[in-house]
Design an enzyme around this catalytic site. Sequence first.
Site, PDB file in Angstrom:
ATOM      1  CG  HIS A 129      26.300  24.881 -17.561  1.00 34.24           C
ATOM      2  ND1 HIS A 129      26.708  26.156 -17.252  1.00 34.24           N
ATOM      3  CD2 HIS A 129      26.531  24.136 -16.457  1.00 34.24           C
ATOM      4  CE1 HIS A 129      27.180  26.176 -16.016  1.00 34.24           C
ATOM      5  NE2 HIS A 129      27.074  24.956 -15.507  1.00 34.24           N
ATOM      6  N   GLY A 130      23.689  25.510 -21.272  1.00 36.19           N
ATOM      7  CA  GLY A 130      23.097  25.256 -22.580  1.00 36.19           C
ATOM      8  C   GLY A 130      21.828  26.057 -22.794  1.00 36.19           C
ATOM      9  CB  CYS A 131      19.411  27.633 -20.663  1.00 35.22           C
ATOM     10  SG  CYS A 131      18.736  25.998 -20.348  1.00 35.22           S
ATOM     11  CD  GLN A 132      20.035  32.534 -26.664  1.00 29.96           C
ATOM     12  OE1 GLN A 132      18.882  32.961 -26.659  1.00 29.96           O
ATOM     13  NE2 GLN A 132      20.882  32.780 -27.640  1.00 29.96           N
ATOM     14  CB  SER A 133      17.140  32.563 -19.832  1.00 30.54           C
ATOM     15  OG  SER A 133      16.531  31.403 -20.290  1.00 30.54           O
TER      16      SER A 133
END
Length: 138
Positions: A49-53
């Site tokens: 979590h915390g990644c756009q992809s």
Amino acid sequence: MAALPDKEKLLRNFTRCANWEEKYLYIIELGQRLAELNPQDRNPQNTIHGCQSQVWIVMRRNANGIIELQGDSDAAIVKGLMAVVFILYHQMTAQDIVHFDVRPWFEKMALTQHLTPSRSQGLEAMIRAIRAKAATLS
């Protein structure tokens, strides 16, 4: 880890790239060298979590206590950044991972100042997740 360079060779190869376009292409190439992630490992437990992809990272401890990292992303550059992180943590125990700071390596590569804010956040999210899981295994 299939056909990935060690830390020192990574740094040498990266500094030999003439410009940032070549460096990005090298990062993408590193991501393409990662072993295929099993479809069953693409699950919420392995999601970063915390990644756009979309990013999945799997950590397993082998019989010698060494952490083996596998991962995948739906974005080529992010997958390449993941490969860079995996190279830096290669052949480490969980305790080694917890205590190893990757940031000086990123500084040597001048990596973070050339990433978009969202990619930098995603890179940090991957590192935090790996270190947090390593802390539970050490």
